[in-house]
Design a protein around this motif. Structure first.
Motif, PDB file in Angstrom:
ATOM      1  N   SER A 121       0.853  -1.192   0.000  1.00  0.00           N
ATOM      2  CA  SER A 121       0.000   0.000   0.000  1.00  0.00           C
ATOM      3  C   SER A 121       0.884   1.234   0.000  1.00  0.00           C
ATOM      4  O   SER A 121       1.775   1.367   0.849  1.00  0.00           O
ATOM      5  CB  SER A 121      -0.917   0.013   1.232  1.00  0.00           C
ATOM      6  N   ARG A 122       0.645   2.112  -0.941  1.00  0.00           N
ATOM      7  CA  ARG A 122       1.471   3.309  -1.058  1.00  0.00           C
ATOM      8  C   ARG A 122       1.162   4.277   0.078  1.00  0.00           C
ATOM      9  O   ARG A 122       0.036   4.757   0.213  1.00  0.00           O
ATOM     10  CB  ARG A 122       1.222   3.978  -2.409  1.00  0.00           C
ATOM     11  N   SER A 151       6.236   3.875   0.694  1.00  0.00           N
ATOM     12  CA  SER A 151       5.516   3.994  -0.568  1.00  0.00           C
ATOM     13  C   SER A 151       5.832   2.775  -1.423  1.00  0.00           C
ATOM     14  O   SER A 151       6.473   2.859  -2.486  1.00  0.00           O
ATOM     15  CB  SER A 151       5.901   5.283  -1.290  1.00  0.00           C
ATOM     16  N   THR A 152       5.377   1.620  -0.954  1.00  0.00           N
ATOM     17  CA  THR A 152       5.686   0.359  -1.629  1.00  0.00           C
ATOM     18  C   THR A 152       4.675   0.102  -2.734  1.00  0.00           C
ATOM     19  O   THR A 152       3.470   0.114  -2.501  1.00  0.00           O
ATOM     20  CB  THR A 152       5.686  -0.808  -0.633  1.00  0.00           C
ATOM     21  N   VAL A 200      11.210  -8.631  -1.048  1.00  0.00           N
ATOM     22  CA  VAL A 200      11.904  -7.535  -1.713  1.00  0.00           C
ATOM     23  C   VAL A 200      10.877  -6.458  -2.040  1.00  0.00           C
ATOM     24  O   VAL A 200       9.889  -6.730  -2.734  1.00  0.00           O
ATOM     25  CB  VAL A 200      12.611  -7.992  -3.000  1.00  0.00           C
ATOM     26  N   LEU A 201      11.105  -5.246  -1.530  1.00  0.00           N
ATOM     27  CA  LEU A 201      10.138  -4.155  -1.666  1.00  0.00           C
ATOM     28  C   LEU A 201      10.614  -3.140  -2.691  1.00  0.00           C
ATOM     29  O   LEU A 201      11.765  -2.678  -2.640  1.00  0.00           O
ATOM     30  CB  LEU A 201       9.928  -3.442  -0.329  1.00  0.00           C
ATOM     31  N   ALA A 202       9.729  -2.788  -3.615  1.00  0.00           N
ATOM     32  CA  ALA A 202       9.968  -1.708  -4.571  1.00  0.00           C
ATOM     33  C   ALA A 202       9.284  -0.456  -4.038  1.00  0.00           C
ATOM     34  O   ALA A 202       8.063  -0.405  -3.926  1.00  0.00           O
ATOM     35  CB  ALA A 202       9.411  -2.075  -5.938  1.00  0.00           C
ATOM     36  N   ASN A 203      10.077   0.555  -3.717  1.00  0.00           N
ATOM     37  CA  ASN A 203       9.553   1.782  -3.120  1.00  0.00           C
ATOM     38  C   ASN A 203       9.728   2.978  -4.042  1.00  0.00           C
ATOM     39  O   ASN A 203      10.688   3.055  -4.812  1.00  0.00           O
ATOM     40  CB  ASN A 203      10.254   2.069  -1.794  1.00  0.00           C
ATOM     41  N   ARG A 204       8.803   3.917  -3.905  1.00  0.00           N
ATOM     42  CA  ARG A 204       8.848   5.170  -4.657  1.00  0.00           C
ATOM     43  C   ARG A 204       8.967   6.352  -3.701  1.00  0.00           C
ATOM     44  O   ARG A 204       9.219   6.196  -2.523  1.00  0.00           O
ATOM     45  CB  ARG A 204       7.575   5.321  -5.507  1.00  0.00           C
ATOM     46  N   GLU A 260      13.427   5.731  -8.362  1.00  0.00           N
ATOM     47  CA  GLU A 260      11.966   5.603  -8.369  1.00  0.00           C
ATOM     48  C   GLU A 260      11.630   4.207  -8.848  1.00  0.00           C
ATOM     49  O   GLU A 260      11.419   3.962 -10.035  1.00  0.00           O
ATOM     50  CB  GLU A 260      11.341   6.667  -9.274  1.00  0.00           C
ATOM     51  N   ASN A 261      11.596   3.267  -7.912  1.00  0.00           N
ATOM     52  CA  ASN A 261      11.421   1.854  -8.238  1.00  0.00           C
ATOM     53  C   ASN A 261       9.934   1.523  -8.249  1.00  0.00           C
ATOM     54  O   ASN A 261       9.277   1.572  -7.216  1.00  0.00           O
ATOM     55  CB  ASN A 261      12.183   1.024  -7.202  1.00  0.00           C
ATOM     56  N   ARG A 262       9.403   1.149  -9.413  1.00  0.00           N
ATOM     57  CA  ARG A 262       7.979   0.904  -9.581  1.00  0.00           C
ATOM     58  C   ARG A 262       7.627  -0.573  -9.645  1.00  0.00           C
ATOM     59  O   ARG A 262       6.501  -0.962  -9.347  1.00  0.00           O
ATOM     60  CB  ARG A 262       7.505   1.612 -10.858  1.00  0.00           C
TER      61      ARG A 262
END
Length: 388
Positions: free
Chosen positions: A177-178, A205-206, A223-227, A255-257
């Protein structure tokens, strides 16, 4: 092994090759038939679409929902605005001539993820929504779904990942959830999810999470991609569902989407592929201890990647990378086997807005095809064909 490479696929054999909602098709016998490393291209047409509506699609996932031995598609629509989710049933060799509604309510859906959640042998769907109830849809085995349990409270859900995280032989749900807590919803074994565990920071901001045993201790890590200027990182599982050890990768400004996990260089250790916005994508080679080498950039310098899948797209026994982009054509990056050099093959158009994609052998020819979920335009099928 009985060969599946010639003629119409053996459906009973294909049913035994299912893995987490995707299908391992007849490419396993590529070395015998001489298909290995054949140059490929990915082609669509005016008829290779999923329906006729240009919805705000965010995700497309493949699975055999009606138990007939071929791959169907579940499409998540809406994002921030309520829309209808749909199923598209594969009638013959990648032709999706039957469309069904998934649920009766219109919701703000980001994810329709596929797995057998209730243990009855067919594929169910977990629907993740933005500030609307997220819910399980249960399959009757013939591709007709009824509402199941609601999981979690209202949150800004951006993605779901379905995997047995606690090792009890049923499939759990991870929701990102962002700007709000990410959560693991533990399956009680009957597709109910009353117990939840938070992971990551309370305001991360995952956008996406991938799962794999990064340090080879027998436990699945995250592994989490965060912005939004937040560092992306891995969380190592202590074996008791504790995720306190954090291993950062990349830089804080990334900025990992999108994120994916797989062994790209064939050394038996899991690597990471990160899809980025406003910069190149990157591969991070794992050392087997949960740590990663410095990123290897690939793709456009001003990339706009919103979705990633890892799969062997040319049957050369190496994992390739498929990316979905916004305001850029999508691309397949063919891996040379070392994960340090990739050959780009673009597909789609430069104005598309691809939020999600999936890959699988839709037409039974032994090569994986691509389905794209596009926001504001038709969702498309791109068939793998020999490049001449």
């Amino acid at each position: 092994m009985e060969r599946l490479c010639h003629g119409k696929p053996n459906r009973m054999k294909l049913q035994g090759l299912k893995l987490q909602g995707l299908w391992v098709a007849a490419f396993m016998c590529a070395a015998v038939t001489g298909w290995a490393a054949q140059p490929r291209q990915f082609l669509s047409s005016s008829r290779a679409t999923l329906g006729t509506q240009a919805n705000l699609s965010a995700s497309a996932r493949l699975g055999d929902f009606d138990s007939d031995g071929d791959l169907d598609v579940a499409v998540a629509n809406g994002r921030h605005w309520p829309q209808q989710n749909f199923l598209f049933l594969n009638q013959w060799r990648g032709r999706f001539n039957v469309q069904r509604r998934l649920g009766e309510e219109l919701r703000t859906t980001y994810a329709t993820e596929v797995a057998d959640l209730d243990g009855d042998g067919d594929l169910d769907i977990a629907v993740g929504n933005d500030m609307a109830p997220s819910q399980v849809m249960l399959n009757d085995g013939r591709g007709r779904f009824v509402p199941g349990a609601i999981f979690g409270g209202l949150s800004s859900v951006r993605s779901l990942t379905l995997v047995d995280l606690d090792g009890d032989q049923d499939v759990d749900i991870l929701a990102t959830s962002r700007g709000r807590p990410n959560q693991i919803f533990l399956n009680a074994g009957n597709a109910t999810f009353e117990n939840a565990i938070a992971f990551g920071g309370p305001s991360d901001s995952t956008i996406s999470v991938a799962v794999g045993d990064l340090n080879q201790d027998g436990h699945r890590d995250l592994v989490l991609a965060n912005r939004d200027g937040q560092h992306s990182y891995a969380l190592l599982n202590d074996g008791q569902m504790g995720f306190q050890t954090k291993v950062r990768f990349g830089s804080q400004g990334d900025e990992n989407r999108a994120i994916a996990v797989g062994d790209l260089n064939g050394d038996g250790k899991l690597d990471l592929v990160a899809g980025n916005i406003g910069q190149p994508n990157a591969v991070y080679l794992g050392d087997g201890s949960g740590k990663f080498a410095e990123g290897i950039s690939f793709g456009r310098p001003d990339g706009q990647t919103y979705a990633i899948r890892i799969a062997d797209m040319n049957n050369d026994q190496s994992l390739d990378v498929v990316v979905g982009n916004v305001a850029q054509s999508n691309a397949v990056y063919f891996n040379d086997g070392t994960a340090t050099a990739f050959q780009e093959m673009r597909f789609g158009n430069e104005t598309g807005v691809t939020y999600g994609l999936d890959v699988g052998d839709l037409d039974g020819d032994g090569f994986r095809d691509i389905v794209t979920a596009n926001s504001g335009s038709l969702n498309r099928i791109f068939y793998s064909r020999a490049k001449r």
